[in-house]
Design an enzyme around this catalytic site. Structure first.
Site, mmCIF file in Angstrom:
data_model
loop_
_atom_site.group_PDB
_atom_site.id
_atom_site.type_symbol
_atom_site.label_atom_id
_atom_site.label_comp_id
_atom_site.label_asym_id
_atom_site.label_seq_id
_atom_site.Cartn_x
_atom_site.Cartn_y
_atom_site.Cartn_z
ATOM 1 N N GLU A 199 -10.863 -2.473 4.467
ATOM 2 C CA GLU A 199 -9.356 -1.500 4.693
ATOM 3 C C GLU A 199 -8.997 -0.331 4.011
ATOM 4 O O GLU A 199 -9.709 0.146 3.432
ATOM 5 C CB GLU A 199 -8.097 -2.543 3.995
ATOM 6 C CG GLU A 199 -8.459 -3.995 4.569
ATOM 7 C CD GLU A 199 -7.154 -4.887 4.157
ATOM 8 O OE1 GLU A 199 -6.572 -5.545 5.011
ATOM 9 O OE2 GLU A 199 -6.770 -5.109 2.948
ATOM 10 N N ASP A 225 0.733 -1.240 -0.198
ATOM 11 C CA ASP A 225 -0.034 0.019 0.118
ATOM 12 C C ASP A 225 0.672 1.380 0.045
ATOM 13 O O ASP A 225 1.839 1.624 0.659
ATOM 14 C CB ASP A 225 -0.819 0.088 1.056
ATOM 15 C CG ASP A 225 -1.558 -1.110 1.460
ATOM 16 O OD1 ASP A 225 -1.624 -2.125 0.846
ATOM 17 O OD2 ASP A 225 -2.144 -1.163 2.851
ATOM 18 N N TRP A 283 6.101 -10.302 1.010
ATOM 19 C CA TRP A 283 5.648 -9.463 2.476
ATOM 20 C C TRP A 283 6.349 -9.983 3.565
ATOM 21 O O TRP A 283 6.614 -11.216 3.890
ATOM 22 C CB TRP A 283 4.034 -9.914 2.340
ATOM 23 C CG TRP A 283 3.511 -8.774 3.560
ATOM 24 C CD1 TRP A 283 2.913 -7.791 3.221
ATOM 25 C CD2 TRP A 283 3.218 -8.861 4.787
ATOM 26 N NE1 TRP A 283 2.186 -6.992 4.437
ATOM 27 C CE2 TRP A 283 2.607 -7.960 5.644
ATOM 28 C CE3 TRP A 283 3.618 -10.160 5.670
ATOM 29 C CZ2 TRP A 283 2.304 -7.595 6.611
ATOM 30 C CZ3 TRP A 283 3.212 -9.932 7.045
ATOM 31 C CH2 TRP A 283 2.537 -8.778 7.869
ATOM 32 N N ASP A 317 -5.202 1.175 9.428
ATOM 33 C CA ASP A 317 -4.894 2.263 8.198
ATOM 34 C C ASP A 317 -5.637 3.452 8.572
ATOM 35 O O ASP A 317 -6.590 3.890 7.746
ATOM 36 C CB ASP A 317 -5.393 1.416 7.183
ATOM 37 C CG ASP A 317 -5.223 0.042 6.738
ATOM 38 O OD1 ASP A 317 -3.892 -0.443 7.415
ATOM 39 O OD2 ASP A 317 -6.061 -0.866 6.201
ATOM 40 N N SER A 371 -0.158 0.319 7.343
ATOM 41 C CA SER A 371 -0.745 1.369 6.556
ATOM 42 C C SER A 371 -1.079 2.518 7.480
ATOM 43 O O SER A 371 -1.809 2.309 8.523
ATOM 44 C CB SER A 371 -1.734 1.075 5.579
ATOM 45 O OG SER A 371 -1.229 0.350 4.615
ATOM 46 N N GLN A 420 4.039 0.757 2.120
ATOM 47 C CA GLN A 420 4.410 -0.557 3.005
ATOM 48 C C GLN A 420 5.556 -1.276 2.575
ATOM 49 O O GLN A 420 5.621 -1.791 1.198
ATOM 50 C CB GLN A 420 3.071 -1.533 2.836
ATOM 51 C CG GLN A 420 2.152 -0.989 3.854
ATOM 52 C CD GLN A 420 2.099 -1.150 5.220
ATOM 53 O OE1 GLN A 420 1.962 -2.099 5.831
ATOM 54 N NE2 GLN A 420 2.617 -0.073 5.876
HETATM 55 C C1 FRU Z 1 -3.830 -3.662 2.603
HETATM 56 C C2 FRU Z 1 -3.197 -4.144 4.089
HETATM 57 C C3 FRU Z 1 -3.430 -2.961 5.245
HETATM 58 C C4 FRU Z 1 -2.345 -3.200 6.293
HETATM 59 C C5 FRU Z 1 -1.265 -3.497 5.415
HETATM 60 C C6 FRU Z 1 -0.210 -4.645 5.753
HETATM 61 O O1 FRU Z 1 -3.244 -4.018 1.578
HETATM 62 O O2 FRU Z 1 -3.594 -5.252 4.419
HETATM 63 O O3 FRU Z 1 -4.971 -3.291 5.802
HETATM 64 O O4 FRU Z 1 -2.351 -1.920 6.918
HETATM 65 O O5 FRU Z 1 -1.880 -4.039 3.963
HETATM 66 O O6 FRU Z 1 0.863 -4.597 4.990
#
Ligand code: FRU
Length: 493
Positions: free
Chosen positions: A221, A38, A62, A167, A98, A54
């Site tokens: 989100e 994000d 990830w 978020d 986020s 992110q």
């Molecule tokens: C959305 C999300 C957010 C979270 C982030 C984690 O893509 O799941 O809700 O903050 O990615 O990386």
């Protein structure tokens, strides 16, 4: 500075040097190295645009989330800044998720984000606690607030869920600070909560802006909430959406809810639509530019198709091209930011080209272009059944945009783009049926295609990881049609 942050800063500088410029898009922001999802903290600060993201610098998958950082003068050419935050405190040890940014009254920049902390409950079960935290800085270096977290699960309204609470999007209005945050209720329903503060540090619950009521997916989100042309807009990215006809096919997708505020400042919904009808777009954030334009950027990726990757690239994930958003007839309109024109190189333009089978027009090719095509029937009646643009073509690999004027459907397709994975490669979108007339604007930037249909009534985005030498573009019709095409090569300065 913590060891974790220090280590990440050293690492990303070294790793970045191993990535040749040609291996990245020319205009779309990619992570300095490793993984990006994000957009975060998209904001103006001291006359420049800042975009955080992110970030997991150490691998192309990830991992514990950091905040990567870049800045730009025109939203198109980005300069990397050192990683802004690492998950280095007890309350965010499992990730700095986020969030957003604004400027404090004293001129410092305030980052607001979700701290993630996994805790083993008495039962042995691992639970993830999500709280809202802040950090303050000068545009490069940030210090996390000593009294973090500033919003905990104790400050949730009745009926809210304790675990999915993330978020925050912050803004300043009439001398106060506001934020909206996504939340999932215990019965798996999304809602957006609003908090208010006088100083950006001490927050109280204000109201629930909107409830999903089990309509669109589960957790909501990455909310954004802002006025636009007299209306009020809520953007959110629901997880686990169920497709309806040609709508909401992305699993985790994006929604734009257009509404208005009543006399008590409560949000009244009027219209709801998907933001992007392609494959790759999620978690957008917006800013207001100095000259009053609302500009949106999203993560140009789909969580379910992260398997399409290039093992030879030490980066994964990219941002969308920034889009100016406006309203027309209470519907969202999106256009690439006009700053793109400053990057126009060679122009090629052809009018009234008759396409009946397959045609390649000399000099129309490339992987970094802005190309607008106007198509129409040759006479009064519909004279064609299908129009196809083939691009990123080397004779073996290629991708397409197709239009079926009878059905009023545009389709994007990357199944032959070089991917060896059996995951989503196509998406269809219903468009206004104008008796054979359609306007298609394609932005290609090495590893992506963003399609703006009929001046931005709909947008379809997809990543393509085809070999960069595949530059061919051709046009094909079933039946016959007339086409105007105007193409600009995009050049970095
Ligand atoms: C959305 C999300 C957010 C979270 C982030 C984690 O893509 O799941 O809700 O903050 O990615 O990386």
């Amino acid at each position: 500075m913590s060891n974790k942050l220090d280590k990440a800063r050293e690492y990303e500088v070294k790793k970045e040097m191993t990535i040749p410029e040609q291996q990245r898009p020319a205009f779309h922001l990619t992570p300095r190295c490793g993984w990006m999802n994000d957009p975060n903290g998209f904001s103006s600060y001291k006359g420049e645009y800042h975009l955080f993201y992110q970030y997991y610098p150490y691998d192309t998958v990830w991992g514990p989330m950091h905040w990567g950082h870049a800045k730009s003068k025109d939203l198109i050419t980005w300069e990397y800044l050192p990683v802004a935050m690492a998950p280095d405190e007890e309350y965010d040890k499992d990730g700095c998720f986020s969030g957003s940014a604004t400027e404090l009254e004293d001129g410092r920049q305030l980052l607001i984000y979700t701290g993630v902390n996994k805790v083993e409950e008495e039962s042995g079960e691992i639970k993830e606690y999500q709280t809202q935290c802040v950090a303050v800085g000068d545009g490069v270096n940030y210090e996390k607030f000593g009294n973090n977290p500033v919003i905990t699960s104790e400050m949730l309204p009745e009926g809210a869920g304790k675990y999915d609470f993330r978020d925050p999007k912050v803004w300043r209005e009439n001398g106060r600070y506001y934020m909206v945050v996504g939340n999932k209720t215990p019965d798996r329903d999304g809602q957006i909560l609003q908090y208010v503060s006088d100083d950006g540090f001490k927050w109280t619950y204000d109201k629930t802006v909107i409830k999903n009521n089990h309509r669109f997916g589960a957790m909501w989100e990455c909310p954004d909430y802002f006025p636009l042309e007299g209306k009020q807009i809520l953007l959110t990215s629901p997880q686990d959406m169920l497709p309806e006809e040609l709508e909401f096919h992305n699993g985790n997708g994006t929604l734009c809810i257009i509404g208005s505020l009543d006399e008590n400042g409560n949000f009244c919904e009027e219209n709801c639509q998907a933001v992007d009808y392609g494959i790759d777009f999620y978690a957008p954030q917006t800013i207001l530019t100095k000259d009053g334009r609302r500009v949106m950027i999203g993560w140009m990726q789909n969580w379910d198709t992260c398997g399409i990757r290039r093992d030879d690239f030490p980066w994964f994930g990219q941002m969308s091209f920034p889009r100016e958003i406006t309203l027309h007839n209470n519907k969202l309109i999106q256009r690439p930011v006009r700053e793109i024109e400053n990057y126009y190189g060679k122009r090629i333009s052809r009018q009234n080209v008759l396409i009946s089978d397959s045609a390649s027009l000399s000099s129309i090719e490339g992987r970094c272009i802005d190309m607008t095509i106007n198509v129409r029937s040759t006479g009064e009646d519909l004279s064609y059944r299908k129009f196809e643009v083939r691009f990123a073509d080397n004779g073996k690999a290629y991708s397409t945009v197709e239009y079926d004027p009878e059905q009023g459907i545009v389709k994007i397709d990357r199944k032959h783009s070089g991917s060896r994975r059996a995951i989503v490669h196509q998406r269809r979108c219903r468009v206004a049926n104008n008796g054979g007339d359609i306007k298609l604007r394609l932005i290609l930037d090495r590893y992506s295609m963003e399609l703006f249909i009929n001046d931005g009534e709909q947008v379809m985005s997809m990543v393509i990881l085809t070999d960069i030498k595949a530059e061919g573009i051709s046009f094909k019709a079933t039946g016959e049609l007339l086409m105007d095409v105007e193409m600009y090569e995009l050049e970095r300065k």
